[in-house]
Structures are given as C-alpha cells and as structure tokens.
Motif scaffolding. Sequence first.
Motif, mmCIF file in Angstrom:
data_model
loop_
_atom_site.group_PDB
_atom_site.id
_atom_site.type_symbol
_atom_site.label_atom_id
_atom_site.label_comp_id
_atom_site.label_asym_id
_atom_site.label_seq_id
_atom_site.Cartn_x
_atom_site.Cartn_y
_atom_site.Cartn_z
ATOM 1 N N VAL A 87 -15.066 -5.629 -22.869
ATOM 2 C CA VAL A 87 -14.313 -6.853 -23.444
ATOM 3 C C VAL A 87 -14.901 -7.252 -24.787
ATOM 4 O O VAL A 87 -14.173 -7.226 -25.792
ATOM 5 N N ALA A 88 -16.275 -7.499 -24.828
ATOM 6 C CA ALA A 88 -16.967 -7.749 -26.049
ATOM 7 C C ALA A 88 -16.865 -6.803 -27.225
ATOM 8 O O ALA A 88 -16.569 -7.133 -28.283
ATOM 9 N N LEU A 89 -17.077 -5.570 -26.728
ATOM 10 C CA LEU A 89 -17.083 -4.423 -27.839
ATOM 11 C C LEU A 89 -15.749 -4.082 -28.529
ATOM 12 O O LEU A 89 -15.519 -3.522 -29.440
ATOM 13 N N THR A 90 -14.854 -4.249 -27.725
ATOM 14 C CA THR A 90 -13.430 -3.901 -27.954
ATOM 15 C C THR A 90 -12.503 -5.308 -28.519
ATOM 16 O O THR A 90 -11.999 -5.110 -29.775
ATOM 17 N N ARG A 91 -12.648 -6.219 -28.300
ATOM 18 C CA ARG A 91 -11.807 -7.785 -28.574
ATOM 19 C C ARG A 91 -12.584 -8.182 -29.742
ATOM 20 O O ARG A 91 -12.214 -8.989 -30.738
ATOM 21 N N PHE A 92 -14.088 -8.292 -29.932
ATOM 22 C CA PHE A 92 -14.633 -8.855 -30.913
ATOM 23 C C PHE A 92 -15.414 -7.799 -32.009
ATOM 24 O O PHE A 92 -15.889 -7.004 -31.414
ATOM 25 N N LYS A 93 -15.369 -8.484 -33.347
ATOM 26 C CA LYS A 93 -15.973 -7.808 -34.360
ATOM 27 C C LYS A 93 -17.382 -8.341 -34.508
ATOM 28 O O LYS A 93 -17.117 -9.711 -34.850
ATOM 29 N N PHE A 94 -18.417 -7.769 -34.531
ATOM 30 C CA PHE A 94 -19.649 -8.234 -34.700
ATOM 31 C C PHE A 94 -20.647 -7.346 -35.345
ATOM 32 O O PHE A 94 -20.399 -5.975 -35.139
ATOM 33 N N ARG A 95 -21.748 -7.700 -36.264
ATOM 34 C CA ARG A 95 -22.442 -6.612 -36.927
ATOM 35 C C ARG A 95 -23.338 -5.929 -35.703
ATOM 36 O O ARG A 95 -23.840 -6.499 -34.666
ATOM 37 N N VAL A 144 -33.051 -0.158 -12.220
ATOM 38 C CA VAL A 144 -33.386 1.227 -12.969
ATOM 39 C C VAL A 144 -31.957 2.153 -12.609
ATOM 40 O O VAL A 144 -31.142 2.489 -13.816
ATOM 41 N N GLN A 145 -31.156 2.049 -11.570
ATOM 42 C CA GLN A 145 -30.054 2.786 -11.421
ATOM 43 C C GLN A 145 -28.841 2.010 -12.273
ATOM 44 O O GLN A 145 -27.877 2.518 -12.836
ATOM 45 N N LEU A 146 -29.025 0.583 -12.259
ATOM 46 C CA LEU A 146 -28.123 -0.368 -13.219
ATOM 47 C C LEU A 146 -28.180 0.284 -14.570
ATOM 48 O O LEU A 146 -27.242 0.261 -15.242
ATOM 49 N N ALA A 147 -29.340 0.494 -14.929
ATOM 50 C CA ALA A 147 -29.581 0.712 -16.493
ATOM 51 C C ALA A 147 -28.845 1.918 -16.751
ATOM 52 O O ALA A 147 -28.475 2.305 -17.900
ATOM 53 N N PHE A 148 -29.050 2.884 -15.846
ATOM 54 C CA PHE A 148 -28.579 4.258 -16.145
ATOM 55 C C PHE A 148 -26.826 4.461 -15.812
ATOM 56 O O PHE A 148 -26.320 5.272 -16.493
ATOM 57 N N SER A 149 -26.451 3.362 -15.202
ATOM 58 C CA SER A 149 -25.015 3.378 -14.928
ATOM 59 C C SER A 149 -24.146 2.602 -16.129
ATOM 60 O O SER A 149 -22.951 3.119 -16.255
ATOM 61 N N LEU A 150 -24.865 1.822 -16.644
ATOM 62 C CA LEU A 150 -24.100 0.809 -17.479
ATOM 63 C C LEU A 150 -23.725 1.663 -18.826
ATOM 64 O O LEU A 150 -22.515 1.284 -19.120
ATOM 65 N N PRO A 151 -24.384 2.456 -19.370
ATOM 66 C CA PRO A 151 -23.788 2.872 -20.798
ATOM 67 C C PRO A 151 -22.576 3.813 -20.509
ATOM 68 O O PRO A 151 -21.653 3.728 -21.255
ATOM 69 N N PHE A 152 -22.478 4.649 -19.419
ATOM 70 C CA PHE A 152 -21.385 5.318 -18.931
ATOM 71 C C PHE A 152 -20.177 4.292 -18.834
ATOM 72 O O PHE A 152 -19.101 4.649 -19.205
ATOM 73 N N ALA A 153 -20.485 3.500 -17.752
ATOM 74 C CA ALA A 153 -19.313 2.322 -17.592
ATOM 75 C C ALA A 153 -18.645 1.647 -18.700
ATOM 76 O O ALA A 153 -17.584 1.459 -18.762
ATOM 77 N N ILE A 154 -19.678 1.078 -19.485
ATOM 78 C CA ILE A 154 -19.166 0.590 -20.846
ATOM 79 C C ILE A 154 -18.549 1.210 -21.797
ATOM 80 O O ILE A 154 -17.259 0.892 -22.177
ATOM 81 N N TRP A 155 -18.774 2.300 -21.940
ATOM 82 C CA TRP A 155 -18.056 3.347 -22.789
ATOM 83 C C TRP A 155 -16.692 3.748 -22.080
ATOM 84 O O TRP A 155 -15.738 3.974 -22.771
ATOM 85 N N MET A 156 -16.789 3.958 -20.840
ATOM 86 C CA MET A 156 -15.527 4.405 -20.169
ATOM 87 C C MET A 156 -14.327 3.087 -20.241
ATOM 88 O O MET A 156 -13.227 3.235 -20.429
ATOM 89 N N LEU A 157 -15.044 1.948 -19.872
ATOM 90 C CA LEU A 157 -14.133 0.882 -19.485
ATOM 91 C C LEU A 157 -13.684 0.283 -21.061
ATOM 92 O O LEU A 157 -12.534 -0.327 -21.115
ATOM 93 N N ARG A 158 -14.226 0.598 -22.192
ATOM 94 C CA ARG A 158 -13.986 0.361 -23.440
ATOM 95 C C ARG A 158 -12.812 0.860 -23.740
ATOM 96 O O ARG A 158 -11.620 0.249 -24.474
ATOM 97 N N GLY A 159 -12.338 2.018 -23.278
ATOM 98 C CA GLY A 159 -11.069 2.611 -23.585
ATOM 99 C C GLY A 159 -9.855 2.075 -22.763
ATOM 100 O O GLY A 159 -8.704 1.717 -23.473
ATOM 101 N N PHE A 160 -10.377 1.533 -21.655
ATOM 102 C CA PHE A 160 -9.127 0.804 -20.885
ATOM 103 C C PHE A 160 -8.861 -0.612 -21.270
ATOM 104 O O PHE A 160 -7.874 -1.083 -21.587
ATOM 105 N N VAL A 161 -9.771 -1.146 -21.959
ATOM 106 C CA VAL A 161 -9.653 -2.565 -22.517
ATOM 107 C C VAL A 161 -8.890 -2.633 -23.896
ATOM 108 O O VAL A 161 -7.955 -3.356 -24.124
ATOM 109 N N ALA A 162 -9.125 -1.399 -24.558
ATOM 110 C CA ALA A 162 -8.493 -1.022 -25.774
ATOM 111 C C ALA A 162 -7.211 -0.634 -25.492
ATOM 112 O O ALA A 162 -6.200 -1.056 -26.185
ATOM 113 N N ALA A 163 -6.708 -0.166 -24.436
ATOM 114 C CA ALA A 163 -5.390 0.268 -24.088
ATOM 115 C C ALA A 163 -4.536 -0.952 -23.659
ATOM 116 O O ALA A 163 -3.209 -1.051 -23.622
#
Length: 276
Positions: A87-95, A144-163
């Motif tokens: 949501v933050a990466l899709t709805r808000f613009k920041f440096r 550790v598993q959370l750290a490896f899961s987050l990049p994929f999950a964030i990138w994937m959910l970004r498309g859903f939030v944008a839709a």
Amino acid sequence: MRRVGNAVAVIVAVLTIFPIYWMVLSAFKPTGEIQSANPRPWTLAPTLDHFRDALGVSGFGRYFVNSAIVALSVVLLAAVISFLAAVALTRFKFRGRTTMLVLFLIAQMVPVEALSVPLFFQIRDLGRTVPGVGLNTLGSLILVQLAFSLPFAIWMLRGFVAAVPVDIEEAALIDGASRFTILWRILFPLIAPGLAATGVFSFITAWNDFLFAKTFIISATENQTLPAALLVFFKPDENDWGGIMAASTLMTIPVLVFFIFVRRRLVSGLGGAVKD
C-alpha cells in the motif's frame, strides 16, 4: 493446435504428478519391492510399516509442531507486512520508492546458499541482544524465512493494490472513514486473492526449508523441523527409502491441506498478479 496444446498439457501434468505418485507408492511398498532391481509402478502387497517407522521416530510430533509454528508465523507476518508495504509503495510517492522496488527484485536473484554463512553470523550476533531470535531458536527460522518471503510478497501485492481504483478510497474518506478503516475493511478484502497466492508461496518455502533449519539449529534438537527428521532414515550402510518416502508423504499432507483451503482465491490471485 488445440489438440497439440491439450496433449502438451497432459504430458506436463503427468511428468509433474509422477514423482509424487512414486513417492506415495514407495511409502506403501514393502522393503523388498523398493530394493528390487526391477521396480514396478504398482504394488500388490501394500504395507503401513514405513508410516509406523516414520511416526515412531523420536520427536517426530515435536518436529511437526515446530514446522507448523514456523510456517504459519511466516504466512501471517508476511501477509500483514507485505500488505502494508505494498500500500505504501503504491499509494504514496516518496524518494527512493523505485530503488526500493529494484532492490526487492535483486533480493530474489541472490542464491540462498550464498547467504547461509553471513546469515549464520548475523543471527548469532542478533541473538546476543534480542532474545528468542538467536541460534537454536525457532525465532531465527521465522525471521530468516520472513526476510526471504517479503520481497516476492510485496512485489506481487503491489499489483493487486494498484488494480484497486483510488476512487473507492476517496469515496470512503468523504464518507468519514479513517485510514485504518480503509486499509482493513476496504483494501484488505479486495486484495485477498493476492494474499492467498503469497501465503501459499510463504507456507511452502518455510515448511520445506532444510538449509536454514540445519544451519541455525545446531544443538537444540527439540527445535528442529520436519525436514531435519528425514536425516534419521539416511544411514551409513543403507538408506531406509521406505521411511524416507513415508515421512515425505506425511510432510506433503499439510501443504495440500493449506492449498485446498485457499484454492478458490489462489486462482484469481495468480491472475491478478500481473495487473499494475
């Protein structure tokens, strides 16, 4: 062309299912048939001895509970954190937003094996200051598993939030809804298919993990997970393949149950992942 496509789909399905079929078949085969020089894709004398051996392994139930704790914790934490980050990466613009997205992709490209040693020292040092996440703890596996899961999950959910149209959120704001209400009562249900898809990925990754379980759990055998239990059947003189296949079959059941639980949302989730 349609017949060719159907034929190719059938061949791919058979090639995908056959290893699973052979694993389950071997779990029910007597030891003599497994070791036979002329293996057959069937058995006329099924047995449950291998399952009894697998369930009789000391600590097997504890290993199962540990795997469930790690996998479910990763799924829940990844769902909440990735949802908020998307949501933050899709709805808000920041440096640095674009740079952050690129870093998520780069994180997916690094081999897990190359990071095991640096992560070992990081977890060791972190455990000295933060209780519960050091070596020999389930917290280290979750982190550790959370750290490896987050990049994929964030990138994937970004498309859903944008839709999701921004107009829906603006209308809710006009009606007096708070940001918290918009997040959890409007956005969260709408992107539930994406959460199901990322949840399956996170669950399978954490459930099947062997490398980190053996790297971070050194001496506390009571905190080992199910993949580590398979090592009991690997012996110097001769491996117990029946026990290995039976234990592997038992390990597969929770994944299938979890998949069936989210299957309805998973199909639409995979389709929505390409939206932007």
